[in-house]
Design an enzyme around this catalytic site. Structure first.
Site, short mmCIF file in Angstrom:
data_model
loop_
_atom_site.label_atom_id
_atom_site.label_comp_id
_atom_site.label_asym_id
_atom_site.label_seq_id
_atom_site.Cartn_x
_atom_site.Cartn_y
_atom_site.Cartn_z
N MET A 127 0.73 -1.13 -0.10
CA MET A 127 0.04 0.06 -0.11
C MET A 127 0.89 0.99 0.04
O MET A 127 1.56 1.46 1.19
CB MET A 127 -0.97 0.07 1.34
CG MET A 127 -1.83 1.07 1.21
SD MET A 127 -3.19 0.75 2.49
CE MET A 127 -2.12 0.66 4.21
N TYR A 182 1.47 3.70 12.45
CA TYR A 182 1.30 3.61 11.19
C TYR A 182 0.00 3.03 10.84
O TYR A 182 -0.77 2.90 11.95
CB TYR A 182 2.46 2.49 10.67
CG TYR A 182 2.66 1.17 10.72
CD1 TYR A 182 1.77 0.62 11.87
CD2 TYR A 182 3.77 0.51 10.50
CE1 TYR A 182 1.99 -0.69 12.10
CE2 TYR A 182 3.96 -1.04 10.66
CZ TYR A 182 3.11 -1.42 11.64
OH TYR A 182 3.48 -2.73 11.86
N GLU A 183 -0.63 3.26 9.58
CA GLU A 183 -1.83 2.81 9.02
C GLU A 183 -2.69 4.11 9.95
O GLU A 183 -3.74 3.98 10.29
CB GLU A 183 -2.34 1.67 9.52
CG GLU A 183 -1.52 0.55 8.81
CD GLU A 183 -1.25 0.89 7.43
OE1 GLU A 183 -2.05 1.52 6.78
OE2 GLU A 183 -0.30 0.15 6.79
N GLY A 184 -2.19 5.43 10.07
CA GLY A 184 -3.12 6.48 10.95
C GLY A 184 -2.60 6.38 12.27
O GLY A 184 -3.12 5.47 12.97
#
Length: 596
Positions: A160, A437-439
Site C-alpha cells: 500500500m 502507522y496506518e494512521g
C-alpha cells in the site's frame, strides 16, 4: 523467549463467548467447531515452531539492500514458502480466485498468533490481504484475472503506497503523478516512503497499490486516484514479465520490526492501471486501509500476548525476597516474584488487558464478516456501520495496550528486561510503530469523533451502548455477577451522558474535537471492555453451574473480571475528567510561550 499460542483462551472467545459455529452457519461457509479447532491447532504449530524461532535473529540481522534488491533475514524465505504451500496465505481469499473464504472471526486468531510469534515476518504478508480486498471490490475484470489468483495464493505480494515525504496523514498534499497512455495504462512517477515490504525476496512479484494524481484532477483528496503498479508486469499466461520502471531507493533503519523491509519506493514512469474510477482512489484505498487498521490492532494484541507470556514465565522462576505474608516457597532461598503483590498487579493488568482486547478484536471481526456475508442486505449495512465505529477503537486501543503490556513485561523482568538477549525489550521496540502507522492513534481518535460520532449524531454509538446495556441487564439478577453488572450499567449511562456533552461541545467549538478525542476513545474502550468482561464472566459462571471440569480456567475468568472492574475500569474516570477539562487549556497558550 518462546511463544505459545493461547489456544484455550482463543477457543473460549470463539466458541463460548461468540458461538463461531452458528456464525459460520449463518455465513454458509461449511465450517464447524471441529474444523475451526483443527485450523487453530495447526496454526499454533506453524507460528510456534516455524515463525517464532526466527524472531530474534530477524531483529539481529535486519534486512540488507544491495543494488536495489532486499535480502530478508535468514529463514524468512523458507518460512514464507511454507506459509504459502500450507494455504495460510489464501485463508481469507475469495473462493473464485483460489481462496478458502475463511471468516475474519477465525482468521484473526491465526493472524494474532503470527503477530505474537514474529511481527516482522507478518508484515510482509499482512498488506497482501488488503490488496486482495481492494482489487476484488474495485478492480476491472482484466486486472482481477491477471493478478488476483497470484495475490490470493501469496505467490505475489501486495503493498500500500500512500505516504510521501511531505504527505503523511494529509494525503491532500501528495505529488505522485499518473499520465494516461494510449493503451489505457498510466505512467506513474513519484516517490513513496515507509512502504512495508516494498522490496523483498519472498514472493516472485510485488503488486503496489499507489495513490497518485491524474492530470487536471481536482485539488485535495478529491483528486486522488488508485493505481495498480506491479514490480513485474504480468504476461498473458500469468507469469511475471518485464521489469517495471520502479525501484527501492533505500530501506529505513528503524527502532523496531528490523526484520521487515520499510522502503523508499521510486516510480520513474512506471506502468500502472487504474483501480476503480478516476479521482475516487481514496474511497478505494479505504477498503484496504480499514483491513490494515484492524490488522495493526491485532499486532498490538499479539505483542501484548507475547509480553504477558514472557513476564509470567519469568515471574514463576525468578527468586527474589520473601512474600510479605511469609515464605511462599520455604524450601527455596527466596520466593518466586509472582508472590509479590506489585508483580501480581502487573501480571493481572497484562492478562486482563490482553484477554479483554482479544474479545474486542473478535467482536469486531464478527461485524466485518457480517458486513460482507450476511444474507440480509439490511443486516450487512448495519454490520458495516458497527465495524466502522469499532475499527478506530481496535486500532488505537489495542496498540496502546500492546505498548503498555510490553513495558510492564520489561518491568517484571527488572534489569534483565532491559537487556537484549532476554527478548522483552524487542517486543517494546517492535510494538511502538503500531501506535503510529496506518494512521496514528490520535488520527484514529479524531476519526471516531468526526466521522463516526458526528457523522450520524451518535446514533450507532447509542445502538452499541444499548446492546451492551441489554446484555448487562440480563446478568444483573445473578448474585455472582451483580457487582460487575451494576458497574457496567452505571458506566454505560455515564458514557451516554458524556457522549451527549461532547456532541454539544464540538458543535460550539471545533477545537473540542481534537482536545477530547483521545480521552473519549480511551474512555469508550475501557467501558466496552468492561461489558465484554461481564459477558466472559457470565459464560464462565454458566460453565461452572453446568458442572464444567475446567474449574480453574473458569474461576480465573471470574477473578480476572473482578480485577478488571476494580483496578482497570477506574482508569475511565481519569479520561472522563480530562475530557471535561475542555480545549481552552490546550489552545490558549501562545505558540511562542512554549519555550524561551
Amino acid at each position: 523467549m518462546a511463544y505459545q499460542a493461547p489456544l484455550r483462551d482463543m477457543r473460549f472467545v470463539l466458541h463460548e463467548l461468540f458461538d463461531v459455529s452458528t456464525h459460520c452457519e449463518l455465513l454458509g461457509n461449511g465450517l464447524d467447531r471441529e474444523l475451526v479447532d483443527g485450523v487453530l491447532e495447526e496454526g499454533a504449530r506453524y507460528a510456534g515452531e516455524v515463525v517464532a524461532p526466527l524472531n530474534r535473529q530477524g531483529d539481529e540481522q535486519g534486512v540488507t539492500l544491495l543494488d536495489g534488491a532486499v535480502t530478508t533475514p535468514q529463514g524468512f524465505r523458507e518460512a514464507y514458502r511454507q506459509y504459502c504451500d500450507n494455504g495460510w496465505a489464501s485463508m481469507t481469499g475469495p473462493l473464485e480466485y483460489g481462496g478458502q473464504g475463511f471468516p475474519q472471526m477465525v482468521a484473526c486468531s491465526f493472524h494474532e498468533m503470527l503477530m505474537g510469534a514474529n511481527l516482522s515476518f507478518r508484515v510482509y504478508s499482512g498488506l497482501t490481504e488488503g490488496a486482495v480486498l481492494a482489487l476484488h471490490k474495485h478492480g476491472s475484470e482484466a486486472l482481477k484475472q491477471a493478478y488476483l489468483d497470484k495475490l490470493v495464493s501469496g505467490q505475489w505480494a501486495g503493498t500500500m503506497c500512500l505516504t510521501e515525504p511531505q504527505a503523511g496523514t494529509d494525503l491532500a498534499l501528495l505529488r505522485t503523478r499518473a499520465e494516461p497512455q494510449a493503451d489505457g495504462s498510466y505512467r506513474v512517477s513519484g516517490s513513496k516512503i515507509f512502504i512495508s515490504g516494498g522490496e523483498q525476496d519472498l514472493s516472485e512479484n510485488i503488486v503496489h497499490l499507489v495513490l497518485a494524481r491524474l492530470p487536471y484532477a481536482p485539488a485535495g483528496v478529491k483528486g486522488i486516484s488508485l493505481l495498480l503498479v506491479p514490480k513485474f508486469i504480468a504476461n498473458a499466461d500469468g507469469t511475471p514479465g518485464a521489469k517495471n520502471a520502479l525501484s527501492c531507493g533505500a530501506v529505513e533503519h528503524k527502532m523496531g520490526i528490523k526484520g521487515a523491509a520499510t522502503c523508499v519506493m521510486n516510480f520513474d514512469g512506471a506502468s500502472g492501471w487504474l483501480i476503480g474510477e478516476a479521482n475516487q482512489g481514496l474511497a478505494c484505498m479505504f477498503t484496504m486501509m480499514n483491513d490494515a487498521r484492524f490488522q495493526v490492532g491485532l499486532q498490538g494484541l499479539g505483542i501484548g500476548e507475547a509480553a504477558f507470556q514472557g513476564a509470567l514465565a519469568y515471574a514463576r522462576e525468578r527468586l527474589q525476597s520473601r512474600a510479605l505474608s511469609g515464605p511462599a516457597a520455604p524450601d527455596k532461598v527466596a520466593d518466586p516474584i509472582i508472590h509479590h503483590a506489585d508483580v501480581r498487579r502487573m501480571l493481572l493488568t497484562q492478562k486482563t488487558l490482553v484477554e479483554g482486547s482479544r474479545m474486542l478484536a473478535v467482536y469486531c471481526a464478527r461485524q466485518l464478516d457480517l458486513e460482507h456475508g450476511h444474507p440480509d442486505a439490511a443486516q450487512r449495512k448495519a454490520a458495516g456501520r458497527r465495524a466502522a465505529l469499532l475499527i478506530p477503537l481496535v486500532k488505537a486501543f489495542l496498540t496502546d495496550m500492546g505498548q503498555e503490556v510490553a513495558s510492564l513485561g520489561v518491568q517484571v523482568f527488572g534489569g534483565h528486561g532491559y537487556i537484549r538477549e532476554w527478548g522483552m525489550e524487542q517486543l517494546m521496540r517492535d510494538s511502538r510503530i503500531t501506535q503510529i502507522y496506518e494512521g496514528t492513534n490520535g488520527i484514529q481518535a479524531l476519526d471516531l469523533i468526526r466521522r463516526k460520532l458526528m457523522g450520524d449524531g451518535g446514533a450507532e454509538l447509542a445502538a452499541l451502548q444499548d446492546e451492551f446495556a441489554a446484555l448487562a441487564d440480563a446478568q444483573a439478577g445473578r448474585a455472582e455477577l451483580a457487582e460487575l453488572a451494576g458497574a457496567v450499567l452505571a458506566r454505560l449511562q455515564e458514557w451516554r451522558t458524556l457522549t451527549a456533552t461532547l456532541l454539544d461541545r464540538v458543535r460550539d467549538n471545533p477545537e473540542e474535537i481534537g482536545a477530547a478525542s483521545v480521552d473519549f476513545l480511551q474512555y469508550s474502550a475501557y467501558v466496552l471492555l468492561a461489558g465484554l468482561w461481564l459477558q466472559a464472566a457470565a459464560r464462565s459462571q454458566d460453565a461452572l453451574e453446568a458442572g464444567s471440569e475446567e474449574v480453574d480456567f473458569h474461576q480465573a475468568k471470574l477473578h480476572s473480571a473482578r480485577f478488571y472492574l476494580r483496578r482497570i475500569l477506574p482508569r475511565a474516570s481519569g479520561h472522563r475528567e480530562a475530557l471535561l477539562g475542555g480545549a481552552d487549556c490546550l489552545m490558549a497558550l501562545p505558540e511562542a510561550h512554549f519555550a524561551f
